[in-house]
Design a protein around this motif. Structure first.
Motif, PDB file in Angstrom:
ATOM      1  N   LEU A  70       5.556  34.018  38.728  1.00  0.00           N
ATOM      2  CA  LEU A  70       4.955  34.741  40.031  1.00  0.00           C
ATOM      3  C   LEU A  70       6.117  35.466  40.816  1.00  0.00           C
ATOM      4  N   TYR A  71       7.096  34.923  40.986  1.00  0.00           N
ATOM      5  CA  TYR A  71       8.368  35.499  41.737  1.00  0.00           C
ATOM      6  C   TYR A  71       8.835  36.682  40.946  1.00  0.00           C
ATOM      7  N   SER A  72       8.786  36.542  39.649  1.00  0.00           N
ATOM      8  CA  SER A  72       9.018  37.833  38.967  1.00  0.00           C
ATOM      9  C   SER A  72       8.144  38.973  39.027  1.00  0.00           C
ATOM     10  N   ALA A  73       6.927  38.393  39.054  1.00  0.00           N
ATOM     11  CA  ALA A  73       5.807  39.571  39.331  1.00  0.00           C
ATOM     12  C   ALA A  73       5.898  40.266  40.623  1.00  0.00           C
ATOM     13  N   LEU A  74       6.083  39.461  41.553  1.00  0.00           N
ATOM     14  CA  LEU A  74       6.166  39.981  42.788  1.00  0.00           C
ATOM     15  C   LEU A  74       7.221  40.944  43.328  1.00  0.00           C
ATOM     16  N   TYR A  75       8.377  40.632  42.732  1.00  0.00           N
ATOM     17  CA  TYR A  75       9.730  41.535  42.791  1.00  0.00           C
ATOM     18  C   TYR A  75      10.122  42.308  41.807  1.00  0.00           C
ATOM     19  N   GLN A 121      18.563  35.303  34.701  1.00  0.00           N
ATOM     20  CA  GLN A 121      17.290  34.463  34.948  1.00  0.00           C
ATOM     21  C   GLN A 121      16.287  34.935  34.428  1.00  0.00           C
ATOM     22  N   SER A 122      16.137  35.872  33.473  1.00  0.00           N
ATOM     23  CA  SER A 122      14.911  36.353  32.727  1.00  0.00           C
ATOM     24  C   SER A 122      14.948  35.820  31.299  1.00  0.00           C
ATOM     25  N   SER A 123      16.114  35.225  30.603  1.00  0.00           N
ATOM     26  CA  SER A 123      15.745  34.846  29.377  1.00  0.00           C
ATOM     27  C   SER A 123      16.551  33.480  29.091  1.00  0.00           C
ATOM     28  N   GLN A 175       2.028  38.521  51.523  1.00  0.00           N
ATOM     29  CA  GLN A 175       1.310  37.163  51.940  1.00  0.00           C
ATOM     30  C   GLN A 175       1.183  36.074  50.850  1.00  0.00           C
ATOM     31  N   LEU A 176       1.183  36.597  49.640  1.00  0.00           N
ATOM     32  CA  LEU A 176       1.224  35.762  48.372  1.00  0.00           C
ATOM     33  C   LEU A 176       2.575  35.292  48.174  1.00  0.00           C
ATOM     34  N   ILE A 204      11.985  40.812  52.222  1.00  0.00           N
ATOM     35  CA  ILE A 204      12.811  42.014  52.297  1.00  0.00           C
ATOM     36  C   ILE A 204      13.906  41.838  51.472  1.00  0.00           C
ATOM     37  N   ILE A 205      14.558  40.500  51.737  1.00  0.00           N
ATOM     38  CA  ILE A 205      15.747  40.135  51.094  1.00  0.00           C
ATOM     39  C   ILE A 205      15.612  40.389  49.571  1.00  0.00           C
ATOM     40  N   SER A 206      14.571  39.482  49.110  1.00  0.00           N
ATOM     41  CA  SER A 206      14.274  39.634  47.575  1.00  0.00           C
ATOM     42  C   SER A 206      13.970  41.021  47.119  1.00  0.00           C
ATOM     43  N   LEU A 207      13.283  41.880  47.944  1.00  0.00           N
ATOM     44  CA  LEU A 207      13.071  43.277  47.420  1.00  0.00           C
ATOM     45  C   LEU A 207      14.468  43.982  47.303  1.00  0.00           C
TER      46      LEU A 207
END
Length: 350
Positions: free
Chosen positions: A34-39, A46-48, A218-219, A252-255
């Motif tokens: 979900l974190y990957s989908a959001l940002y 961290q992906s593999s 919000q999610l 914003i930090i994660s974006l």
């Protein structure tokens, strides 16, 4: 007797107060997805799982900022439920790697208090530490937040403004146990620009932008179990100084971290956050861009395969960073975030 909590107001805090935060949290592979989908995170480590295993880790680690947000979220009900704004960070260190399936708790110590001149709010300084299921500290950071008073005339706590370090020393950064960059694949990571390619003073325009959607921010904030009212209650926020729901600053930090992949593809780990401030609030519909300046580069005496790059990343609202002036210029109204942090990168000596 009222059973529901209204949270702490400024006059409820005391210097030295030790607060154990409720609700332990296990971060699962579903949370990571979900974190990957959001940002849209694309850092290979961290992906593999296969990529991380080739670099000596047992599996792909949890993104450092996901861990930060979860520990931060634990502290909100007791520290910042009645906050006006989260103001800044210092001395943030990632102490141990975290992996899907690990569980986390958090506690905070109040290290500073200062009433504002209006008499309606005050600044609360806390040091928050997150621990895993084995009791090991995984993350520690200082933050300060402006909190409403319950009553303007209330007796205020003792005043003390703590002194924090200007930066985390590079030699105090933790390199994840087992990490070995001899198996690092630059092609799969997306760039051959490793540690030695970066020079102090260099500025990197990350080019791409990302628009904030109301449902997504919000999610994301719910993912961290962050209950701050400013992000959710539209009716309450109509009467606030912002007039609308504001975006959790960590969003914003994660974006910005996600956008920074274009130019910092091999910045595998956020090792520390030296300082940061949310210069202006963000709201749904804003488009975020960012650029980074290399502040410093440091090698480690004990490791030849990894180096640390210190960056200052600026995130802006609705304006490309290509020609935007540095903070401190004539106009900071378009700046959302000013973040100073260390990244760990593999070295060209490979």
């Amino acid at each position: 007797m009222e059973k529901a909590s209204r949270g702490n107001f400024f006059e409820d805090f005391r210097l030295g107060q030790d607060i154990v935060h409720a609700v332990p949290r296990t971060i699962t592979s579903g949370d990571v997805s979900l974190y990957s989908a959001l940002y849209g995170m694309r850092f290979a480590m961290q992906s593999s799982d296969a990529f991380a295993i080739a670099c000596g880790l047992r599996t792909a680690p949890i993104d450092n900022l996901l861990l930060f947000h979860v520990i931060f979220g634990k502290s909100v009900p007791e520290i910042s439920l009645n906050a006006v704004a989260n103001l800044g960070y210092a001395e943030c260190r990632f102490l141990e790697p975290a992996f899907p399936g690990d569980s986390f708790t958090a506690r905070s110590e109040v290290i500073g208090l200062r009433e504002n001149s209006t008499g309606k709010t005050g600044i609360v300084y806390v040091r928050t530490t997150g621990h895993n299921q084995h009791g090991a500290a995984v993350l520690s950071f200082v933050r300060w937040v402006m909190v409403n008073k319950r009553a303007p005339g209330a007796v205020v706590p003792e005043t003390h403004v703590p002194t924090t370090a200007a930066a985390v020393s590079a030699q105090d950064l933790r390199i994840p146990e087992g990490l070995d960059f001899s198996g690092y694949d630059c092609t799969l990571a997306g760039s051959r620009n490793l540690f030695d390619a970066y020079r102090p003073g260099e500025k990197i325009n990350h080019i791409d932008g990302m628009t904030i959607e109301a449902a997504e921010h919000q999610l994301a904030t719910r993912l961290y179990q962050n209950t701050a009212k400013a992000h959710f209650d539209a009716v309450l926020q109509q009467s606030s100084r912002f007039g609308q729901r504001i975006v959790y600053g960590g969003h914003i930090i994660s974006l910005a971290r996600s956008l920074s992949y274009n130019g910092l593809e091999n910045g595998c780990f956020v090792a520390a956050i030296n300082g940061g401030r949310h210069v202006n609030p963000a709201a749904a519909g804003d488009t975020v861009y960012c650029w980074s300046e290399v502040l410093d580069t440091q090698m480690f005496e004990s490791r030849k395969d990894v180096g640390a790059v210190r960056l200052r990343t600026i995130a802006t609202k609705d304006i490309s960073c290509a020609d935007y002036p540095a903070p401190g210029g004539a106009d900071e109204t378009a700046i959302l975030l000013d973040l100073d942090y260390w990244l760990l990168m593999p070295r060209l000596s490979l």
